[in-house]
Design a protein around this motif. Structure first.
Motif, mmCIF file in Angstrom:
data_model
loop_
_atom_site.group_PDB
_atom_site.id
_atom_site.type_symbol
_atom_site.label_atom_id
_atom_site.label_comp_id
_atom_site.label_asym_id
_atom_site.label_seq_id
_atom_site.Cartn_x
_atom_site.Cartn_y
_atom_site.Cartn_z
ATOM 1 N N LYS A 341 -22.459 49.369 -45.731
ATOM 2 C CA LYS A 341 -23.395 50.444 -44.428
ATOM 3 C C LYS A 341 -24.477 50.614 -44.963
ATOM 4 O O LYS A 341 -25.366 51.216 -43.882
ATOM 5 C CB LYS A 341 -22.044 51.323 -44.886
ATOM 6 C CG LYS A 341 -22.474 52.163 -43.028
ATOM 7 C CD LYS A 341 -21.438 52.989 -43.102
ATOM 8 C CE LYS A 341 -22.121 54.341 -41.805
ATOM 9 N NZ LYS A 341 -20.887 55.670 -41.439
ATOM 10 N N GLU A 342 -24.869 50.810 -45.817
ATOM 11 C CA GLU A 342 -26.366 51.505 -46.458
ATOM 12 C C GLU A 342 -27.010 50.515 -46.075
ATOM 13 O O GLU A 342 -28.376 50.396 -46.321
ATOM 14 C CB GLU A 342 -26.749 51.156 -47.559
ATOM 15 C CG GLU A 342 -26.010 53.279 -47.934
ATOM 16 C CD GLU A 342 -24.602 52.765 -48.472
ATOM 17 O OE1 GLU A 342 -23.650 51.476 -47.957
ATOM 18 O OE2 GLU A 342 -23.266 53.960 -48.160
ATOM 19 N N GLN A 343 -26.914 49.232 -45.824
ATOM 20 C CA GLN A 343 -27.865 47.655 -46.030
ATOM 21 C C GLN A 343 -28.077 47.167 -44.114
ATOM 22 O O GLN A 343 -28.596 47.030 -44.066
ATOM 23 C CB GLN A 343 -27.059 46.807 -46.168
ATOM 24 C CG GLN A 343 -27.642 46.571 -47.839
ATOM 25 C CD GLN A 343 -26.577 45.099 -48.487
ATOM 26 O OE1 GLN A 343 -25.794 43.886 -47.787
ATOM 27 N NE2 GLN A 343 -27.330 44.478 -49.793
ATOM 28 N N ALA A 344 -27.109 48.247 -43.233
ATOM 29 C CA ALA A 344 -27.764 47.794 -41.770
ATOM 30 C C ALA A 344 -29.044 48.440 -41.701
ATOM 31 O O ALA A 344 -29.194 47.541 -40.736
ATOM 32 C CB ALA A 344 -26.179 48.568 -41.515
ATOM 33 N N LYS A 345 -29.900 48.868 -41.680
ATOM 34 C CA LYS A 345 -31.013 49.648 -41.411
ATOM 35 C C LYS A 345 -32.094 48.097 -41.935
ATOM 36 O O LYS A 345 -32.608 47.545 -40.661
ATOM 37 C CB LYS A 345 -31.447 50.617 -41.487
ATOM 38 C CG LYS A 345 -32.738 50.952 -40.912
ATOM 39 C CD LYS A 345 -32.986 52.634 -41.393
ATOM 40 C CE LYS A 345 -34.458 52.786 -40.724
ATOM 41 N NZ LYS A 345 -34.779 54.349 -40.948
ATOM 42 N N SER A 346 -31.159 47.909 -43.340
ATOM 43 C CA SER A 346 -32.122 46.879 -43.861
ATOM 44 C C SER A 346 -32.443 45.834 -43.627
ATOM 45 O O SER A 346 -33.652 45.215 -42.644
ATOM 46 C CB SER A 346 -32.433 47.387 -44.700
ATOM 47 O OG SER A 346 -31.513 46.756 -45.118
ATOM 48 N N LYS A 348 -31.056 44.854 -40.121
ATOM 49 C CA LYS A 348 -31.467 45.107 -38.643
ATOM 50 C C LYS A 348 -33.297 44.506 -38.405
ATOM 51 O O LYS A 348 -33.572 44.235 -37.866
ATOM 52 C CB LYS A 348 -31.243 46.110 -38.143
ATOM 53 C CG LYS A 348 -31.469 46.141 -36.459
ATOM 54 C CD LYS A 348 -30.771 47.159 -35.748
ATOM 55 C CE LYS A 348 -31.994 47.036 -34.214
ATOM 56 N NZ LYS A 348 -31.180 48.770 -34.030
ATOM 57 N N GLU A 349 -34.178 45.235 -39.281
ATOM 58 C CA GLU A 349 -35.218 44.961 -39.267
ATOM 59 C C GLU A 349 -35.920 43.723 -39.929
ATOM 60 O O GLU A 349 -36.854 43.598 -38.724
ATOM 61 C CB GLU A 349 -35.701 46.584 -40.552
ATOM 62 C CG GLU A 349 -35.604 47.334 -40.060
ATOM 63 C CD GLU A 349 -36.637 48.658 -41.217
ATOM 64 O OE1 GLU A 349 -36.759 48.385 -42.435
ATOM 65 O OE2 GLU A 349 -36.095 50.167 -40.853
#
Length: 486
Positions: A341-346, A348-349
């Protein structure tokens, strides 16, 4: 002779740009006549630029018509006619608006040559009359124009040209137009001989043909205006904007006319028409006429009038739609897994950056290989009907060769691209054209008095003034340097 036509003199021209299509605008287009300019620009420059862009649309002697002038006048024409602002309507109006602006430059140049000026107070008075006709004050009129992205100066420039030309023509009329007593006597005798014969209440849009090489272009412009009226455009507003007859100031109104008063070609067209009917363009020796018959009655009576039609939105036409059951697409995908879940933002970028770097299907394929994911790459040819509804919309709507927006799920970021699409279309069934609404019941016919000598003399003068104005402007065009670039 147009004895009962009530053709308006140029005194009324200040009302030519009255904004009478206000209700239609809340829901959503004098020129016309095919400006076949003596010299035209390169074909590559003839496409209209985006509204607000600058550039030269035409050169008239030593003055220019800018692209922003043309775009602003088109918006005002759309506002006047109650027409929807779309590329198709803009394209239909472009030739008429160009001709209008070129004519206004010529009229203002001639006014300057003769020492004719128009004061600021005269323009303000005309604007005030326009506002009053639309039940508003000057400030409200300006605000309404601003909402429609029409500069206030556009309206003032049109009024200035109309008033200046009116003054020029008044000088010429005083010098050149004379009606003798014998001509009035002859007109009265013709009136008496026509008692009981049919007469028609007519409005027209007239587009002049100044030279034979203009004929095709003027005819096309006339056909565009007919189509605009059939689509719901306001005839009177279009006449005020584009007609080149003196009656333009009053919405093209010619009043009551009888057989023999107009050209044989127009007479023939009128004889087969009824109240509320619109003609196709009628060619005469001077140009093309679009006729609207508002009523019919025996000459010598009163009543029989059909109110002028108001602007109404055109009914939407059925459009072809994709046949989803038969549509297929060739798609590719890039999958970037999300491990936590912590990787989702990176992730997406990273996917967004990757998406922006993709310019084509071959580009996409190379990026897919670089991910090292076996699921990334060519998905083959797929039937659209087998896809989820959301994916169907994307497969049918995304431009070919353009990467889709990043699609996020808890497990991965996905980018798609459609490289080939076979999309049969379901054509709408042919539909009959809707019948025009029946014209309102005419006013009961009553006996009426024939016009007096003074009225006949005024109408003879008006008729000759109109002809003089057409010839005057035609001669100015023929001797001018005109170069169009749109």
């Amino acid at each position: 002779m147009s004895s009962l036509r009530a053709v308006r003199t140029t005194v009324a021209v200040a009302t030519a740009c009255a904004l009478l299509a206000m209700p239609a605008v809340a829901q959503s287009s004098k020129a016309a006549a095919g400006a076949a300019a003596p010299r035209t620009g390169d074909e590559s420059t003839r496409q209209a630029r985006a509204p607000g862009s600058e550039g030269i649309a035409a050169v008239v002697n030593d003055e220019v018509v800018s692209v922003s002038d043309v775009n602003a006048r088109i918006r005002m024409a759309l506002l006047n006619a109650g027409a929807a602002a779309n590329p198709e309507t803009t394209k239909r109006l472009m030739p008429q608006v160009m001709r209008l602006l070129i004519d206004e430059r010529l009229q203002m140049q001639e006014a300057k040559r003769q020492g004719v000026t128009v004061s600021a107070s005269e323009i303000d008075d005309a604007v005030k009359r326009i506002a009053e006709q639309n039940r508003m004050n000057g400030q409200q009129l300006q605000e309404m124009l601003k909402r429609q992205n029409v500069p206030y100066s556009t309206l003032k420039d049109q009024i200035r040209a109309l008033l200046a030309w009116q003054k020029v023509m008044q000088r010429r009329i005083r010098q050149e137009v004379v009606v003798g007593e014998d001509e009035v006597d002859a007109a009265m005798e013709r009136l008496k001989a026509n008692i009981g014969k049919p007469e028609y209440l007519v409005a027209e849009i007239f587009l002049a043909v100044d030279s034979p090489d203009q004929d095709d272009e003027v005819r096309r412009n006339a056909e565009r205006l007919v189509e605009e009226v059939k689509r719901g455009g306001n005839f009177a507003a279009l006449a005020r904007q584009f007609s080149q007859s003196a009656g333009a100031a009053s919405g093209g109104d010619l009043g009551w006319v009888r057989s023999g008063e107009l050209s044989p070609e127009v007479d023939k067209a009128l004889s087969g028409m009824r109240g509320g009917q619109l003609s196709s363009p009628v060619r005469t020796a001077t140009g093309y006429h679009i006729m609207l018959v508002r009523g019919q009655r025996p000459f010598g009576s009163s009543g029989g009038e059909t109110p002028m039609p108001v602007a109404r939105p055109a009914a939407p036409r059925p459009q072809p739609r994709p046949d989803v059951a038969k549509a297929t697409v060739n798609m590719k995908q890039i999958i970037l897994p999300i491990e936590s879940k912590e990787q989702a933002k990176s992730v997406k970028e990273q996917a967004e950056k990757l998406r922006k770097s993709i310019k084509s299907c071959s580009d996409f394929q190379a990026r897919a290989r670089e991910t090292g994911m076996p699921e990334s790459g060519d998905m083959g040819t797929m039937r659209v009907k087998d896809m989820a509804p959301g994916l169907q919309n994307l497969a049918l709507g995304i431009p070919l060769g353009q990467a889709s927006p990043v699609l996020m799920s808890p497990a991965a970021a996905v980018i798609l691209i459609v490289c080939k699409r076979d999309m049969p279309m379901i054509q709408p069934p042919p539909e009959a054209q809707p019948a025009p609404p029946p014209p309102p019941a005419p006013t009961p016919i009553q006996e009426a008095k024939l016009p007096g000598r003074d009225e006949i003399e005024r109408e003879l003068i008006s008729e000759r003034a109109e002809l003089l104005s057409r010839r005057y402007l035609r001669d100015l065009r023929r001797t001018a340097f005109i170069e169009t670039r749109l």
